[in-house]
Design a protein around this motif. Structure first.
Motif, PDB file in Angstrom:
ATOM      1  N   GLY A 297      10.704 -10.157   8.350  1.00 43.22           N
ATOM      2  CA  GLY A 297      10.213 -10.195   6.974  1.00 43.22           C
ATOM      3  C   GLY A 297       9.081  -9.215   6.762  1.00 43.22           C
ATOM      4  O   GLY A 297       9.006  -8.528   5.739  1.00 43.22           O
ATOM      5  N   ILE A 298       8.203  -9.131   7.752  1.00 40.27           N
ATOM      6  CA  ILE A 298       7.042  -8.253   7.640  1.00 40.27           C
ATOM      7  C   ILE A 298       7.482  -6.787   7.595  1.00 40.27           C
ATOM      8  O   ILE A 298       6.951  -5.987   6.826  1.00 40.27           O
ATOM      9  CB  ILE A 298       6.093  -8.487   8.832  1.00 40.27           C
ATOM     10  CG1 ILE A 298       5.551  -9.914   8.818  1.00 40.27           C
ATOM     11  CG2 ILE A 298       4.952  -7.495   8.821  1.00 40.27           C
ATOM     12  CD1 ILE A 298       4.894 -10.330   7.539  1.00 40.27           C
ATOM     13  N   VAL A 299       8.475  -6.474   8.430  1.00 38.44           N
ATOM     14  CA  VAL A 299       8.990  -5.102   8.418  1.00 38.44           C
ATOM     15  C   VAL A 299       9.549  -4.783   7.033  1.00 38.44           C
ATOM     16  O   VAL A 299       9.347  -3.691   6.501  1.00 38.44           O
ATOM     17  CB  VAL A 299      10.072  -4.914   9.512  1.00 38.44           C
ATOM     18  CG1 VAL A 299      10.772  -3.583   9.359  1.00 38.44           C
ATOM     19  CG2 VAL A 299       9.437  -5.008  10.883  1.00 38.44           C
ATOM     20  N   GLY A 300      10.207  -5.789   6.433  1.00 39.63           N
ATOM     21  CA  GLY A 300      10.720  -5.613   5.077  1.00 39.63           C
ATOM     22  C   GLY A 300       9.610  -5.293   4.096  1.00 39.63           C
ATOM     23  O   GLY A 300       9.731  -4.389   3.267  1.00 39.63           O
ATOM     24  N   VAL A 301       8.509  -6.020   4.210  1.00 43.65           N
ATOM     25  CA  VAL A 301       7.383  -5.777   3.306  1.00 43.65           C
ATOM     26  C   VAL A 301       6.839  -4.366   3.514  1.00 43.65           C
ATOM     27  O   VAL A 301       6.583  -3.623   2.557  1.00 43.65           O
ATOM     28  CB  VAL A 301       6.258  -6.817   3.543  1.00 43.65           C
ATOM     29  CG1 VAL A 301       5.020  -6.466   2.744  1.00 43.65           C
ATOM     30  CG2 VAL A 301       6.725  -8.195   3.154  1.00 43.65           C
ATOM     31  N   SER A 302       6.714  -3.998   4.777  1.00 48.61           N
ATOM     32  CA  SER A 302       6.185  -2.680   5.094  1.00 48.61           C
ATOM     33  C   SER A 302       7.084  -1.600   4.489  1.00 48.61           C
ATOM     34  O   SER A 302       6.612  -0.630   3.891  1.00 48.61           O
ATOM     35  CB  SER A 302       6.114  -2.522   6.611  1.00 48.61           C
ATOM     36  OG  SER A 302       5.185  -1.538   6.960  1.00 48.61           O
ATOM     37  N   ASN A 303       8.376  -1.821   4.636  1.00 49.00           N
ATOM     38  CA  ASN A 303       9.367  -0.899   4.104  1.00 49.00           C
ATOM     39  C   ASN A 303       9.227  -0.738   2.592  1.00 49.00           C
ATOM     40  O   ASN A 303       9.190   0.377   2.061  1.00 49.00           O
ATOM     41  CB  ASN A 303      10.753  -1.475   4.431  1.00 49.00           C
ATOM     42  CG  ASN A 303      11.751  -0.393   4.701  1.00 49.00           C
ATOM     43  OD1 ASN A 303      11.499   0.763   4.392  1.00 49.00           O
ATOM     44  ND2 ASN A 303      12.872  -0.762   5.253  1.00 49.00           N
ATOM     45  N   ILE A 304       9.110  -1.875   1.924  1.00 46.17           N
ATOM     46  CA  ILE A 304       9.053  -1.843   0.474  1.00 46.17           C
ATOM     47  C   ILE A 304       7.741  -1.195   0.010  1.00 46.17           C
ATOM     48  O   ILE A 304       7.694  -0.492  -1.002  1.00 46.17           O
ATOM     49  CB  ILE A 304       9.231  -3.278  -0.095  1.00 46.17           C
ATOM     50  CG1 ILE A 304      10.230  -3.251  -1.241  1.00 46.17           C
ATOM     51  CG2 ILE A 304       7.962  -3.866  -0.608  1.00 46.17           C
ATOM     52  CD1 ILE A 304      11.627  -2.963  -0.852  1.00 46.17           C
ATOM     53  N   MET A 305       6.691  -1.405   0.789  1.00 44.13           N
ATOM     54  CA  MET A 305       5.411  -0.793   0.423  1.00 44.13           C
ATOM     55  C   MET A 305       5.488   0.729   0.596  1.00 44.13           C
ATOM     56  O   MET A 305       4.887   1.477  -0.171  1.00 44.13           O
ATOM     57  CB  MET A 305       4.269  -1.356   1.267  1.00 44.13           C
ATOM     58  CG  MET A 305       3.938  -2.811   1.024  1.00 44.13           C
ATOM     59  SD  MET A 305       3.856  -3.274  -0.694  1.00 44.13           S
ATOM     60  CE  MET A 305       2.474  -2.308  -1.227  1.00 44.13           C
ATOM     61  N   LEU A 306       6.255   1.164   1.601  1.00 41.39           N
ATOM     62  CA  LEU A 306       6.437   2.609   1.785  1.00 41.39           C
ATOM     63  C   LEU A 306       7.130   3.220   0.570  1.00 41.39           C
ATOM     64  O   LEU A 306       6.746   4.285   0.081  1.00 41.39           O
ATOM     65  CB  LEU A 306       7.277   2.880   3.037  1.00 41.39           C
ATOM     66  CG  LEU A 306       6.510   2.983   4.349  1.00 41.39           C
ATOM     67  CD1 LEU A 306       7.489   3.106   5.499  1.00 41.39           C
ATOM     68  CD2 LEU A 306       5.586   4.185   4.348  1.00 41.39           C
ATOM     69  N   ILE A 307       8.139   2.500   0.074  1.00 43.75           N
ATOM     70  CA  ILE A 307       8.848   2.990  -1.108  1.00 43.75           C
ATOM     71  C   ILE A 307       7.897   3.007  -2.307  1.00 43.75           C
ATOM     72  O   ILE A 307       7.842   3.978  -3.064  1.00 43.75           O
ATOM     73  CB  ILE A 307      10.086   2.113  -1.386  1.00 43.75           C
ATOM     74  CG1 ILE A 307      11.094   2.287  -0.252  1.00 43.75           C
ATOM     75  CG2 ILE A 307      10.705   2.465  -2.720  1.00 43.75           C
ATOM     76  CD1 ILE A 307      12.270   1.362  -0.319  1.00 43.75           C
ATOM     77  N   SER A 337       0.326  -5.783  -0.403  1.00 41.58           N
ATOM     78  CA  SER A 337       1.111  -6.264   0.737  1.00 41.58           C
ATOM     79  C   SER A 337       0.697  -7.675   1.131  1.00 41.58           C
ATOM     80  O   SER A 337       1.540  -8.550   1.348  1.00 41.58           O
ATOM     81  CB  SER A 337       0.924  -5.295   1.897  1.00 41.58           C
ATOM     82  OG  SER A 337       1.379  -5.853   3.079  1.00 41.58           O
ATOM     83  N   VAL A 338      -0.618  -7.903   1.198  1.00 41.68           N
ATOM     84  CA  VAL A 338      -1.116  -9.230   1.572  1.00 41.68           C
ATOM     85  C   VAL A 338      -0.721 -10.246   0.502  1.00 41.68           C
ATOM     86  O   VAL A 338      -0.307 -11.358   0.816  1.00 41.68           O
ATOM     87  CB  VAL A 338      -2.649  -9.205   1.780  1.00 41.68           C
ATOM     88  CG1 VAL A 338      -3.190 -10.613   1.931  1.00 41.68           C
ATOM     89  CG2 VAL A 338      -3.005  -8.383   2.997  1.00 41.68           C
ATOM     90  N   SER A 339      -0.807  -9.840  -0.761  1.00 42.35           N
ATOM     91  CA  SER A 339      -0.448 -10.768  -1.839  1.00 42.35           C
ATOM     92  C   SER A 339       1.013 -11.193  -1.739  1.00 42.35           C
ATOM     93  O   SER A 339       1.320 -12.379  -1.853  1.00 42.35           O
ATOM     94  CB  SER A 339      -0.684 -10.123  -3.203  1.00 42.35           C
ATOM     95  OG  SER A 339      -2.023  -9.754  -3.337  1.00 42.35           O
TER      96      SER A 339
END
Lengths: 422, 240
Positions: A297-307, A337-339
């Motif tokens: 899940g965290i990798v997903g968040v990181s990915n979406i934040m990159l986009i 990201s934290v939110s």
């Protein structure tokens, strides 16, 4: 701070679907973590309640067969414990650690009669501490006490099934206390009624060791010897003690001092320690699985934040041109990201706790019927406030890490390049 | 002098080195209304980016209000941009999901001005530029001229030492272009704002008091133009 949250809200609002999809992965991760830990806690609670009331500072010793030839004897000789062993165990050799020594003796082939009803029974002569060693539930009266041992009283503790039979199916057990029954030709008094396993063939009746020994026993053999001890805190200490004890006992029975099969020692303390170790390993294992689930899940968040960072490069360029420092841009991304992780993580946590409650009301409350035996798998599967707090900290840390790489990327791009980006 | 450039060189190195600025010496005083004119590729945008601390230079010195602008950290550069420089861009560069007033507020946000105070100040500037009723509108609901006025309000709100305008009329029709240039001229006369406009349109350059011609990375002629009749295109017309 309020401004930062307004910015985050605006950013998330523009990308509802993808934020929710990403958030789902985080919620799922933390949901799994909570459910796993809750189920783990349930199993541990169950194990702990099985150990409840047991005095863990005890060892039980049984006779067994030798595995080495010694002193002219072949291997495979059966060692029987006798009263000499009780005296030896209680003797000066072990006073440093051993406190109270007790023993038990079993004899079958008796007939117990109450009025017109009778049972074929097995008598166990025991010491008072037998009850706490074996988690006995007394439904009426009491268990064998020290004065019973001293006075060799003819008293019995019978099972509740036998009592129900005597009472003609009624369950006013207390009315049986003090009643006399016949065992063979002798009259015994019922002093206690214990609960026996409902569908097990558990019909053993307890009587004071000294009584059984004095009246019925033909020899001084005993079935089991047990003692309480102190001053053995670590596994090494216990092992050393067991080795020493074994040597003394083996010598007495003409078995090789290093023969580990001649007598069988069950150490409640080390098995309790091992159980604790086991539950600890289980807990660590569950955390690891849960965290790895969360990691996806965290990798997903990181990915979406990159986009997000890529999409907003031009905007960050504008912000930098009018005075946004690198840190304020980083803050924006990390806070978002934290939110996301915290919000969806919290939803997952609440759902996980609800799932634990559901688990409690299904698996947790009803004993499972398996192979004719009933046992409870879990007891109160739930996570405490400490786990919820740890999970919250985990989420915040995870969110920060997820946001860190995209945020650095956003902070690093030069304003002039960012302004050129579309 | 507010701005002093001494022998500024800049080379881009994308595969093969491209020497864009070849020793620029330039002084601009407080309150001046200057245009930098040149064909595309002449280095005028690079010069503006260096003046605006958006880009760094290789050798030479850039003094802004007595401070040497060289080898600044990102944070420091951001702070100088915030307090000393206002930007007006060709493509407006307003943030699309923020309303006009929020866009104008943004530089003050980075100064840490309180919410209430910066809102009041932003409304005041929008009012001065005649945009009060557009305050709550988003950029895509406004015309090009309105957007550029919002951008000017945003540039003005921090009382910067200089306002840098990069082709401010590039995306506007001729009528609006005149309005915007008039507005800039008015700000220069009435508020003594130092203005530097980069353009390739001689009509726009003609609105300014001093025209700096740049060609192939070197400063050419510096034309004094107090009468606004410098170019061969005639006075106060903006060619489109």
């Amino acid at each position: 701070m309020r401004d930062v949250f307004i910015e985050i809200w605006e950013s998330i609002r523009r990308n509802k679907l993808r934020t929710c999809l990403t958030g789902f992965a985080v919620a799922w991760g933390i949901f799994m973590l909570i459910v796993l830990l809750g189920a783990g806690n349930g199993i541990m609670n169950m194990a702990n309640s099985n150990m409840e009331g047991i005095n863990v500072n005890t060892m039980e010793v049984y006779g067994s067969t030798t595995s080495k030839p010694y002193g002219g004897f072949k291997q495979g000789r059966y060692i029987e414990l006798d009263e000499q062993d009780i005296r030896l165990t209680a003797g000066p050799a072990f006073t440093d650690h051993i406190d109270d020594v007790s023993a038990s003796l079993t004899q079958s082939g008796f007939k117990m009669t109450y009025g017109k009803r009778y049972f074929d029974i097995t008598l166990d002569g025991v010491y008072p501490d037998f009850a706490s060693l074996n988690q006995m539930e007394i439904v009426a009266g009491r268990f064998i006490n020290p004065s019973d041992i001293k006075g060799m009283r003819k008293v019995l503790v019978i099972t509740h099934q036998q009592a129900r039979n005597f009472l003609g199916g009624k369950e006013n057990y207390a009315s049986l206390i003090g009643q006399r029954v016949k065992v063979g030709n002798l009259s015994f008094k019922i002093v206690g009624i214990r609960r026996s396993a409902e569908n097990e063939n558990d019909s053993i009746i307890y009587t004071p060791y000294t009584t059984l020994r004095g009246i019925f026993a033909k020899s001084d053999k005993i079935d089991m010897l047990s003692f309480t001890f102190h001053g053995l805190e670590t596994e090494e200490q216990n092992e050393a003690f067991e080795k020493e004890y074994r040597q003394v006992m083996n010598r007495r029975h003409n078995a090789a001092p290093d023969d580990e099969r001649a007598i069988w020692i069950f150490n409640n303390f080390t098995s309790f320690m091992q159980m604790n170790k086991g539950t600890h390993i289980l807990e660590v294992f569950l955390w690891v699985i849960g965290i790895f689930t969360l990691l996806s899940g965290i990798v997903g968040v990181s990915n979406i934040m990159l986009i997000t960072v890529k999409e907003r490069t031009h905007e960050f360029g504008i912000r930098k041109a009018i005075g946004a420092g690198p840190w304020s841009v980083m803050k924006l991304i990390i806070a978002e990201s934290v939110s996301i992780t915290a919000f969806f993580g919290y939803i997952g946590m609440v759902l996980g706790m609800i799932a634990c409650k559901v688990l409690d009301s299904t698996v947790g409350s009803k004993p499972l019927e398996l192979f004719g035996e009933s046992f409870t798998v879990m007891e109160n599967p739930s996570v405490g406030l400490d786990v919820a707090l740890e999970a919250t900290i985990l989420l915040i840390v995870a969110g920060t890490i997820a946001g860190m790489i995209p945020a650095r990327k956003a902070a690093r791009v030069k304003p002039i390049e960012a302004l050129r980006a579309e | 002098m507010l701005i002093e450039l001494k022998g500024v060189n800049k080379t881009y190195d994308n595969g093969q080195p491209l020497h864009v600025l070849k020793g620029i010496d330039l002084s601009i005083d407080r309150g001046e209304f200057v245009s930098i004119m040149g064909a595309s590729g002449s280095g005028k945008s690079t010069l503006l980016n260096i003046l605006g601390i958006l880009d760094n230079y290789d050798t030479g010195e850039y003094w802004l209000d007595g401070r040497l602008i060289k080898d600044l950290s990102e944070r420091q550069a951001a702070d100088y941009r915030n307090r000393m420089i206002g930007f007006v861009f060709q493509s407006f560069n307003l943030i699309g999901f923020k309303t006009a007033v929020e866009n104008v507020e943004l530089p003050l946000f980075y100064q840490g001005v309180s919410r209430h105070k910066r809102h009041a100040l932003a409304m005041e500037y929008l009012d001065r530029l005649g945009l009060t009723e557009w305050a709550k509108h988003y950029p895509n609901e406004m015309s090009g001229g309105q957007k550029q006025r919002v951008a000017i309000a945003r540039a003005l709100i921090t009382h910067p030492q200089i306002i840098l305008a990069d082709e401010p009329t590039g995306a506007l029709d001729s009528k609006t272009s005149v309005e915007v240039m008039d507005l800039l001229g008015q700000l220069n006369r009435e508020e003594k704002v130092t203005l530097i406009v980069v353009t390739h349109e001689s009509g726009v350059a003609n609105c300014t008091d001093k025209i700096i011609h740049i060609k192939d990375g070197v400063i050419g002629e510096i034309e004094m133009n107090a009468q606004h009749n410098a170019s061969a295109f005639g006075a106060s017309t903006i060619m489109k």
